[in-house]
Design a protein around this motif. Structure first.
Motif, PDB file in Angstrom:
ATOM      1  N   ASN A 189      -4.619   1.284  -1.278  1.00  0.00           N
ATOM      2  CA  ASN A 189      -3.638   2.487  -1.391  1.00  0.00           C
ATOM      3  C   ASN A 189      -3.652   3.119  -0.080  1.00  0.00           C
ATOM      4  N   ASP A 190      -4.451   2.720   0.944  1.00  0.00           N
ATOM      5  CA  ASP A 190      -4.614   3.339   2.039  1.00  0.00           C
ATOM      6  C   ASP A 190      -3.570   2.742   3.296  1.00  0.00           C
ATOM      7  N   ALA A 249       0.770  -1.251   0.081  1.00  0.00           N
ATOM      8  CA  ALA A 249       0.048   0.142   0.120  1.00  0.00           C
ATOM      9  C   ALA A 249       0.920   1.366  -0.241  1.00  0.00           C
ATOM     10  N   ALA A 250       2.087   1.303   0.831  1.00  0.00           N
ATOM     11  CA  ALA A 250       2.875   2.206   0.693  1.00  0.00           C
ATOM     12  C   ALA A 250       3.539   2.614  -0.898  1.00  0.00           C
ATOM     13  N   LYS A 251       3.917   1.571  -1.194  1.00  0.00           N
ATOM     14  CA  LYS A 251       4.371   1.693  -2.714  1.00  0.00           C
ATOM     15  C   LYS A 251       3.401   2.213  -3.583  1.00  0.00           C
ATOM     16  N   ARG A 252       2.115   1.755  -3.557  1.00  0.00           N
ATOM     17  CA  ARG A 252       1.094   2.449  -4.483  1.00  0.00           C
ATOM     18  C   ARG A 252       0.768   3.858  -4.045  1.00  0.00           C
ATOM     19  N   HIS A 253       0.708   4.186  -2.773  1.00  0.00           N
ATOM     20  CA  HIS A 253       0.345   5.551  -2.329  1.00  0.00           C
ATOM     21  C   HIS A 253       1.559   6.457  -2.852  1.00  0.00           C
ATOM     22  N   ARG A 268       3.700   5.910  -5.467  1.00  0.00           N
ATOM     23  CA  ARG A 268       3.321   5.962  -6.796  1.00  0.00           C
ATOM     24  C   ARG A 268       2.264   7.133  -7.192  1.00  0.00           C
ATOM     25  N   ALA A 269       1.233   7.244  -6.303  1.00  0.00           N
ATOM     26  CA  ALA A 269       0.152   8.219  -6.842  1.00  0.00           C
ATOM     27  C   ALA A 269       0.608   9.471  -6.544  1.00  0.00           C
ATOM     28  N   LEU A 270       1.698   9.575  -5.785  1.00  0.00           N
ATOM     29  CA  LEU A 270       1.875  10.924  -5.447  1.00  0.00           C
ATOM     30  C   LEU A 270       3.423  11.498  -6.056  1.00  0.00           C
ATOM     31  N   ARG A 271       3.634  10.801  -7.365  1.00  0.00           N
ATOM     32  CA  ARG A 271       5.021  10.980  -7.959  1.00  0.00           C
ATOM     33  C   ARG A 271       4.933  12.212  -8.707  1.00  0.00           C
ATOM     34  N   HIS A 272       3.746  12.810  -8.954  1.00  0.00           N
ATOM     35  CA  HIS A 272       3.787  14.140  -9.482  1.00  0.00           C
ATOM     36  C   HIS A 272       3.731  15.156  -8.514  1.00  0.00           C
ATOM     37  N   ARG A 283      10.312   6.306   2.636  1.00  0.00           N
ATOM     38  CA  ARG A 283       9.580   6.692   1.385  1.00  0.00           C
ATOM     39  C   ARG A 283       8.925   8.207   1.481  1.00  0.00           C
ATOM     40  N   ASP A 284       8.650   8.524   0.236  1.00  0.00           N
ATOM     41  CA  ASP A 284       8.119   9.809   0.030  1.00  0.00           C
ATOM     42  C   ASP A 284       6.614  10.095   0.417  1.00  0.00           C
ATOM     43  N   ILE A 285       6.297  10.175   1.588  1.00  0.00           N
ATOM     44  CA  ILE A 285       4.740  10.125   2.079  1.00  0.00           C
ATOM     45  C   ILE A 285       4.982  11.314   3.143  1.00  0.00           C
ATOM     46  N   GLY A 286       3.727  12.011   2.982  1.00  0.00           N
ATOM     47  CA  GLY A 286       3.708  13.163   4.043  1.00  0.00           C
ATOM     48  C   GLY A 286       2.666  14.277   3.260  1.00  0.00           C
TER      49      GLY A 286
END
Length: 284
Positions: free
Chosen positions: A150-151, A48-52, A54-58, A194-197
């Motif tokens: 994705n959550d 889920a973290a990888k998909r999240h 990926r969704a934030l890549r832009h 990971r790039d989350i935040g």
């Protein structure tokens, strides 16, 4: 020939022994099933973290951001009840650029929302018609259930639920509670890399035109860890695992905010441990 009483006792002991063996084997198999379930959930969290991510890549992901809401900002409210499943920051950026303003959402993906609840604000130099607000709401996907694919928070909640059930008085299985905590430690260490935040889109002027407040590793660690601490405070095996969670989170954190959250949690666990009696006679 043995007396009938001796024979009866022997048969009874044989039955009791058989029941105990079956009970032990069943307990062992159950433990193995729980162990595999915990490992599987850890894998699902990572996916889920990888998909999240990926969704934030832009998006430009930052650890923290400080924005002052203008007094004339327009309040954005949730158009429906449910969970925030996805946010189209690309379309929001286009709308913010057209309005020459800034869109800020205080509710990220995975969060529950209620119809009419304030979820953010729009700052624009000109009057914004209702149809433009409807376009903003069209960028939000609100569903009646969370998306486990994705959550990140959803799958972490499942892991915590297993730990809480194990630590409940009805089950009283601190080993499983500690194992869930150890898996949470692994999960948080991975999330730190990971790039989350906080999600942002940067406008042509170099300032953020869209800001979405999302949870960071420190938020997940603090929320999940404190739930486990509430039920596992009396078991030193569990609190030892929770202390390691806080220390590893502090070590792996990439932002000062996450580091402060992990450190504060570790200190709170230590304070609980200092007042909890030892359960195995060892000095901690």
């Amino acid at each position: 020939i043995a007396p009938p009483l001796v024979m009866a006792i022997s048969v009874l002991l044989l039955i009791v022994t058989g029941v105990m063996i079956v009970w032990y084997i069943n307990g062992t198999l159950q433990s193995l099933r729980v162990d595999r379930a915990i490992q599987w959930i850890g894998w699902r969290i990572d996916r889920a973290a990888k998909r999240h991510e990926r969704a934030l890549r832009h998006d430009a992901v930052v650890d923290t951001i400080e924005l002052e809401r203008p007094p004339d900002a327009i309040e954005l409210v949730s158009p429906a009840d449910g969970y925030m499943v996805s946010i189209d920051t690309g379309r929001l950026e286009h709308l913010a650029t057209g309005a020459k303003g800034r869109i800020v959402l205080d509710v990220g993906t995975g969060r529950p929302v209620a119809d009419g609840e304030c979820i953010g604000w729009l700052s624009a130099p000109k009057t914004t018609p209702d149809r433009d607000l409807d376009k903003i709401y069209d960028c939000l996907t609100i569903a009646q259930a969370r998306d486990p694919e994705n959550d990140i928070g959803y799958t972490i909640d499942v892991l915590v639920d297993i730990g809480l059930m194990a630590l409940s008085p009805a089950v009283n299985d601190p080993r499983t509670g500690a194992e869930c905590t150890e898996m949470l430690t692994v999960v948080c260490s991975r999330l730190a890399g990971r790039d989350i935040g906080v999600r942002t889109r940067i406008g042509s002027d170099g300032a953020p035109s869209v800001v979405v407040i999302e949870d960071t590793m420190g938020d997940y660690l603090d929320a999940a860890g404190r739930q486990l601490l509430l039920y596992g405070a009396d078991d030193r095996t569990v609190t030892a695992a929770l202390r390691r969670l806080g220390r590893e989170g502090e070590r792996a954190a990439r932002s000062d905010r996450d580091r402060r959250l992990a450190k504060a949690f570790a200190e709170d666990v230590e304070a609980v441990r200092s007042h909890a009696p030892a359960t195995d006679g060892r000095s901690w």
